[in-house]
Design a protein around this motif. Structure first.
Motif, PDB file in Angstrom:
ATOM      1  N   ALA A  78      -3.645   0.906  -2.822  1.00  0.00           N
ATOM      2  CA  ALA A  78      -3.229  -0.501  -2.244  1.00  0.00           C
ATOM      3  C   ALA A  78      -3.259  -1.565  -3.583  1.00  0.00           C
ATOM      4  CB  ALA A  78      -3.891  -1.034  -1.135  1.00  0.00           C
ATOM      5  N   ILE A  79      -2.630  -2.662  -3.372  1.00  0.00           N
ATOM      6  CA  ILE A  79      -2.362  -3.658  -4.564  1.00  0.00           C
ATOM      7  C   ILE A  79      -2.419  -5.091  -3.747  1.00  0.00           C
ATOM      8  CG2 ILE A  79      -0.016  -3.518  -4.907  1.00  0.00           C
ATOM      9  CD1 ILE A  79      -0.784  -3.976  -7.859  1.00  0.00           C
ATOM     10  N   GLY A 115       0.772  -1.220  -0.113  1.00  0.00           N
ATOM     11  CA  GLY A 115      -0.035  -0.010  -0.008  1.00  0.00           C
ATOM     12  C   GLY A 115       0.852   1.198   0.168  1.00  0.00           C
ATOM     13  N   TRP A 116       0.321   2.233  -0.468  1.00  0.00           N
ATOM     14  CA  TRP A 116       0.948   3.588  -0.451  1.00  0.00           C
ATOM     15  C   TRP A 116       0.044   4.672   0.530  1.00  0.00           C
ATOM     16  CZ3 TRP A 116       5.593   5.314  -1.983  1.00  0.00           C
ATOM     17  CH2 TRP A 116       6.149   4.242  -3.129  1.00  0.00           C
ATOM     18  N   PHE A 117       0.571   5.333   1.433  1.00  0.00           N
ATOM     19  CA  PHE A 117      -0.175   6.004   2.210  1.00  0.00           C
ATOM     20  C   PHE A 117       0.719   7.545   2.342  1.00  0.00           C
ATOM     21  CE2 PHE A 117      -2.899   3.359   4.724  1.00  0.00           C
ATOM     22  CZ  PHE A 117      -2.465   2.231   4.200  1.00  0.00           C
ATOM     23  N   VAL A 124       4.436  13.684   2.597  1.00  0.00           N
ATOM     24  CA  VAL A 124       5.569  12.442   2.454  1.00  0.00           C
ATOM     25  C   VAL A 124       4.738  11.434   2.265  1.00  0.00           C
ATOM     26  CG1 VAL A 124       7.061  11.037   4.187  1.00  0.00           C
ATOM     27  CG2 VAL A 124       6.898  13.606   4.435  1.00  0.00           C
ATOM     28  N   TYR A 125       5.202  10.447   1.375  1.00  0.00           N
ATOM     29  CA  TYR A 125       4.551   9.563   0.950  1.00  0.00           C
ATOM     30  C   TYR A 125       4.937   8.030   1.653  1.00  0.00           C
ATOM     31  CZ  TYR A 125       1.302  11.972  -2.086  1.00  0.00           C
ATOM     32  OH  TYR A 125       0.658  12.962  -2.603  1.00  0.00           O
ATOM     33  N   TYR A 126       4.525   7.118   2.132  1.00  0.00           N
ATOM     34  CA  TYR A 126       5.081   6.020   2.660  1.00  0.00           C
ATOM     35  C   TYR A 126       4.384   4.755   2.138  1.00  0.00           C
ATOM     36  CZ  TYR A 126       6.020   9.062   6.639  1.00  0.00           C
ATOM     37  OH  TYR A 126       6.433  10.219   7.274  1.00  0.00           O
TER      38      TYR A 126
END
Length: 124
Positions: A50-51, A35-37, A93-95
């Motif tokens: 998300a994948i 996932g990306w948050f 900020v991408y996590y």
């Protein structure tokens, strides 16, 4: 244990594109949902995309549908976030996050492993 390293962030103008990458360690990447948050200053972290572990299923936050695309390459142990038509409100900020499982999880508390984050700044 899985280690995640994000890259690809930067400073861009509104309307530009960026592709974030998240490289994962370990030999079981294909069994991990990803996932990306993102977290903007003064705000809580929020779900972006998300994948599933297979890559056949995805989920997106409403505010990125049609602009962002999540994908993965299980041979390269990498998940990507293609971001098009960027807006100043995408600044954050991408996590990258990972967990063992099959679904495209949207809740941050479902994820076990997190990267250190990469800064994306979109100027108007």
């Amino acid at each position: 244990q899985v280690q995640l390293v994000e890259s690809g962030g930067g400073l861009v103008q509104a309307g530009d594109s960026l592709r974030l990458s998240c490289a994962a360690s370990g030999r079981t990447f294909s069994s991990y949902a990803m996932g990306w948050f993102r977290q903007a200053p003064g705000k809580e972290r929020e779900f972006v995309a998300a994948i599933t572990s297979s890559g056949r299923g995805t989920n997106y936050a409403d505010f990125v549908k049609g602009r962002f695309t999540i994908s993965r390459d299980n041979l390269k142990n990498t998940v990507y976030l293609q971001m098009n038509s960027l807006k100043p409100e995408d600044t954050a900020v991408y996590y990258c996050a990972a967990r063992d499982g099959s679904f495209a999880y949207t809740n941050e508390y479902d994820y076990t492993y997190w990267g250190q984050g990469t800064q994306v700044t979109v100027s108007s």
